[in-house]
Write an enzyme that holds these catalytic residues in place. Structure first.
Site, PDB file in Angstrom:
ATOM      1  N   ASP A  97       3.729  -0.942  11.519  1.00 47.34           N
ATOM      2  CA  ASP A  97       3.292   0.385  11.102  1.00 47.34           C
ATOM      3  C   ASP A  97       2.665   1.043  12.322  1.00 47.34           C
ATOM      4  O   ASP A  97       1.903   0.410  13.060  1.00 47.34           O
ATOM      5  CB  ASP A  97       2.264   0.282   9.966  1.00 47.34           C
ATOM      6  N   SER A 121       6.448   7.558  12.824  1.00 48.46           N
ATOM      7  CA  SER A 121       6.448   6.255  12.172  1.00 48.46           C
ATOM      8  C   SER A 121       7.171   5.180  12.976  1.00 48.46           C
ATOM      9  O   SER A 121       8.052   5.456  13.778  1.00 48.46           O
ATOM     10  CB  SER A 121       7.155   6.420  10.830  1.00 48.46           C
ATOM     11  N   ASP A 138       0.796  -1.224   0.000  1.00 48.07           N
ATOM     12  CA  ASP A 138       0.000   0.000   0.000  1.00 48.07           C
ATOM     13  C   ASP A 138       0.836   1.286   0.000  1.00 48.07           C
ATOM     14  O   ASP A 138       0.374   2.324  -0.447  1.00 48.07           O
ATOM     15  CB  ASP A 138      -0.942   0.015   1.221  1.00 48.07           C
ATOM     16  N   HIS A 139       2.082   1.221   0.471  1.00 48.95           N
ATOM     17  CA  HIS A 139       2.891   2.438   0.567  1.00 48.95           C
ATOM     18  C   HIS A 139       3.653   2.728  -0.727  1.00 48.95           C
ATOM     19  O   HIS A 139       3.606   3.829  -1.257  1.00 48.95           O
ATOM     20  CB  HIS A 139       3.919   2.302   1.694  1.00 48.95           C
ATOM     21  N   ARG A 186      -0.698  13.091   9.928  1.00 49.40           N
ATOM     22  CA  ARG A 186       0.602  13.692  10.269  1.00 49.40           C
ATOM     23  C   ARG A 186       0.890  14.874   9.365  1.00 49.40           C
ATOM     24  O   ARG A 186       0.618  14.818   8.162  1.00 49.40           O
ATOM     25  CB  ARG A 186       1.740  12.674  10.100  1.00 49.40           C
ATOM     26  N   ARG A 204       9.029   3.087  11.403  1.00 50.86           N
ATOM     27  CA  ARG A 204      10.078   2.620  10.482  1.00 50.86           C
ATOM     28  C   ARG A 204      11.388   2.338  11.221  1.00 50.86           C
ATOM     29  O   ARG A 204      11.988   3.219  11.824  1.00 50.86           O
ATOM     30  CB  ARG A 204      10.282   3.619   9.337  1.00 50.86           C
TER      31      ARG A 204
HETATM   32  C1  MIC Z   1       3.733   6.618   8.252  1.00 47.86           C
HETATM   33  O1  MIC Z   1       2.540   6.918   8.320  1.00 47.86           O
HETATM   34  O2  MIC Z   1       4.665   7.356   8.636  1.00 47.86           O
HETATM   35  C2  MIC Z   1       4.093   5.252   7.713  1.00 47.86           C
HETATM   36  C3  MIC Z   1       4.757   5.450   6.411  1.00 47.86           C
HETATM   37  O3  MIC Z   1       2.923   4.490   7.513  1.00 47.86           O
HETATM   38  C4  MIC Z   1       5.002   4.585   8.728  1.00 47.86           C
HETATM   39  C5  MIC Z   1       5.613   3.325   8.287  1.00 47.86           C
HETATM   40  C6  MIC Z   1       6.796   3.507   7.396  1.00 47.86           C
HETATM   41  O4  MIC Z   1       7.576   4.437   7.561  1.00 47.86           O
HETATM   42  O5  MIC Z   1       6.958   2.637   6.544  1.00 47.86           O
HETATM   43  C7  MIC Z   1       4.366   4.335  10.093  1.00 47.86           C
HETATM   44  O6  MIC Z   1       3.457   5.037  10.457  1.00 47.86           O
HETATM   45  O7  MIC Z   1       4.848   3.476  10.857  1.00 47.86           O
HETATM   46 FE1  SF4 Z   2      -0.276   4.964   4.922  1.00 44.70          FE
HETATM   47 FE2  SF4 Z   2       0.923   5.692   7.208  1.00 44.70          FE
HETATM   48 FE3  SF4 Z   2      -0.464   7.446   5.754  1.00 44.70          FE
HETATM   49 FE4  SF4 Z   2      -1.742   5.542   7.016  1.00 44.70          FE
HETATM   50  S1  SF4 Z   2      -0.529   7.170   7.961  1.00 44.70           S
HETATM   51  S2  SF4 Z   2      -2.113   6.200   4.929  1.00 44.70           S
HETATM   52  S3  SF4 Z   2      -0.311   3.837   6.854  1.00 44.70           S
HETATM   53  S4  SF4 Z   2       1.429   6.409   5.152  1.00 44.70           S
END
Ligand code: MIC
Ligand code: SF4
Length: 648
Positions: A119, A533, A64-65, A379, A535
């Protein structure tokens, strides 16, 4: 005294430890989820554990990312993930099927069970009474291998809701109000448990928005009871058999309580550059907006998107604004298409994107230079949209749609009565984009594209830790600062040497070069370091660059766990003023660090070799985490244990 809901579920899943806030507990994990941007590392780590098949009740791998596919890298990762899933017993949600948290709540989340996801928005499933926690990929890999999840027993905060939301006020406004009151670090070490008479007045979709964005409080998770409305939701997904009623005892005890009167809430908006910078929409009406983006795992339900479509129907997006729509799942997308709402959106000039994270993680659709974007996402950290100086606001779909109509931040109450949109009694169920694991796993070959580089390993901790201070940063540094995402960097998630060239790139582009020259580095930070995140690249890539320690005033939970997993010492200043005593290029030393950790005291002394000053820091590592640190990270620790067992 009775038990709250959080303690009930933890008690049922407790493997070891005492349920005393702050103490380490280990809990059994029923389900796991991964997404493609964290998944490749998680599965490489799972493979390294040598377990032939996942040991959870259910594991799902979502794509999905990384779906922009500006080069071959993303598609290679998808193929790798699909083959891994088939071989090791994991369900595979294909690209196009939707965002992990949206699809998981629709098709898999179960009240009363535990879910660990790589995530940070995994807590979304808490909206239906599941204990759902975000973690680093390595922790999720360990859970798939049958290991419990280790974390600190959280405090449990009751968010007591009363009353009923007014017209044009939504779940997004509830969580923005919680963020306004508690701030982005207000939830660290805590679970937000929702209760009180107002709960039954919130739809399950509204609850999901609240638990989703509870991640922005830094909370371990957020949870709602599972009640009759949850049952209706599961029935509408043809999953009523998964329903159980589960709630806190009427006389349950809590560590803290916050009360919110839903009647008093108004449409709210988070201003740049933090989700807790919340004001009333009516107080900033008129701010010019270049882009409106609706979707993400926070606000993509059928009802929300149809409401947006009804608002846009017969209108055209304001000439100075661009409207993006990214529906959260194929289920929602297909239903709004069949219903005609998608046609109304297209007619209004909305730009329909695929069902994926998209602009939320900077995968395309960056706003213009210095531009303003109003998003229904969760965010708005600097740079996350893909434009370093963009101003991003966070609000509900209703506020976003009204803003798209007028081209300026607009309170939707201006639009008269809200459209009457019902949640469907039966959703369109079609799981054909979710592939079950192979019945013949031995025949599955794992595909590895050239972008998948082996996982770098740390070395065991030396007797004394020495390091050069590479950078000193302030409060609330997010993982988007440490390890940015976006269209350029995300394709490198499976290639640590390449992605490490982007560490701190928006803060200090020379960081990687300086780190490599120093060989052994340290980073100094303020409060809530590493928020955002899950990550693990924000730990793994600095580790690859030689970072040995991070010294801060306080940490965000998942990032601290990731640092430990990769053998980087997480230290907090005993006296926060000592933060000011460290400058870039100072040489620091933790003399006899190994001995100090082994001695069991929670503090270690740090010496600034430039000034000769000494100061105390806390590591607060549990005995298990000390072993992990000494071994140079979790994978070394697991290997050592396996070798130790093999030899005896
Ligand atoms: C995000 O919303 O920052 C992400 C991208 O979903 C991350 C995960 C990632 O960095 O792959 C998260 O929220 O953990
Ligand atoms: Fe995707 Fe993270 Fe954004 Fe949710 S917050 S839509 S999981 S990148």
């Amino acid at each position: 005294m009775g038990n709250n809901l959080t303690r009930k579920i933890i008690k049922e899943h407790l493997i070891s430890g005492e349920m005393v806030p702050g103490k380490e507990i280990a809990i059994r994990i029923d389900q796991t989820l991964t997404q493609d941007a964290t998944g490749t590392m998680a599965y490489l780590q799972f493979e390294a554990m040598g377990v032939p098949r996942v040991k959870t009740r259910l594991s799902v791998s979502y794509i999905d990312h990384n779906t922009l596919q500006t080069g071959f890298e993303n598609a290679d990762d998808h193929t790798f993930l699909q083959s891994i899933a088939a071989k090791y017993g994991i369900y595979f949600s294909r690209p196009g099927n939707g965002i992990c948290h949206q699809v998981h709540r629709e098709r898999f989340a179960v009240p009363g069970q535990t879910l660990l996801g790589s995530d940070s928005h995994t807590p979304t499933s808490g909206g239906m009474g599941m204990l759902a926690i975000g973690a680093g990929g390595l922790d999720v890999a360990a859970a798939m291998a049958g290991q419990p999840y280790y974390t600190r027993m959280p405090k449990v905060v009751l968010i007591r809701l009363k009353g009923r939301l007014g017209l044009w006020v939504s779940g997004k406004d509830v969580i923005l109000e919680v963020l306004r009151r508690l701030t982005v670090k207000g939830g660290v070490g805590k679970v937000m448990e929702y209760g009180g008479p107002g709960v039954e007045n919130l739809s399950v979709d509204e609850r999901f928005t609240i638990t989703n964005m509870g991640a922005e409080l830094g909370a371990t998770t957020s949870i709602f009871p599972s009640d009759e409305r949850t049952r209706e939701f599961l029935r509408s997904q043809q999953r009523e058999q998964d329903w159980i009623q589960i709630a806190a005892d009427p006389d349950a005890e809590y560590d803290e309580m916050v009360e919110i009167d839903l009647d008093e809430l108004e449409p709210l908006i988070a201003q740049p550059h933090s989700p807790d910078n919340v004001v009333k929409v009516k107080d900033i009406e008129g701010v010019k907006v270049d882009q409106v983006a609706i979707g993400s795992c926070t606000n993509s339900s059928y009802k929300e998107l149809v409401t947006v479509a009804r608002i846009m129907k017969g209108r055209t997006v304001h000439p100075d604004t661009s409207l993006l729509i990214s529906p959260g799942s194929k289920q929602v997308y297909e239903m709004i298409a069949r219903e005609g709402a998608a046609a109304d959106l297209i007619a209004s000039g909305a730009r329909m994107l695929e069902s994926a994270c998209g602009p939320c993680i900077g995968m395309g659709h960056a706003p213009r230079w210095g531009g303003t974007s109003v998003r229904t996402f969760n965010r708005n950290f600097p740079g996350r949209s893909g434009t370093p100086n963009a101003n991003v606001y966070l609000a509900s779909p209703e506020v976003a749609a009204a803003t798209a109509v007028f081209g300026v931040v607009t309170d939707p109450r201006k639009l008269g009565d809200p459209p009457a949109v019902e949640t469907p009694r039966l959703f369109h169920i079609d799981d054909s984009m979710i592939l079950p694991p192979s019945p013949e796993p031995e025949k599955v070959e794992i595909y590895r594209g050239p972008n998948i580089k082996p996982l770098p390993m740390n070395t065991p901790m030396p007797e004394s830790v020495t390091a050069k201070v590479l950078l000193s940063v302030g409060d609330n540094i997010s993982t988007d600062h440490i390890m940015p995402a976006g269209a350029k960097v995300l394709p490198l998630r499976s290639n640590i040497p390449a992605i490490s060239e982007h560490v701190f790139s928006a803060v200090d582009p020379d960081f990687p070069a300086r780190a490599k020259a120093a060989e052994r580095g340290a980073v100094v930070g303020g409060e809530n370091y590493g928020q955002g995140s899950s990550r693990e690249h924000a730990a793994l890539a600095p580790m690859y660059l030689g970072v040995k320690a991070v010294l801060v005033k306080s940490f965000a939970r998942i990032h601290r766990e990731n640092l430990i997993n990769f053998g980087i010492l997480p230290l907090t200043f005993v006296n926060p003023e000592d933060y000011d005593k460290l400058q870039q290029d100072d040489e620091i030393e933790v003399p006899n660090a190994r001995e100090a950790l082994k001695s069991g005291t929670p503090t270690v002394t740090v010496v600034n070799k430039r000034t000769g000053e000494k100061f105390e820091t806390r590591h607060d590592l549990t005995p298990r985490q000390i072993e992990i640190m000494l071994a140079g990270g979790m994978l070394n620790y697991i290997r050592q244990k396996a070798e130790g067992n093999g030899g005896s």
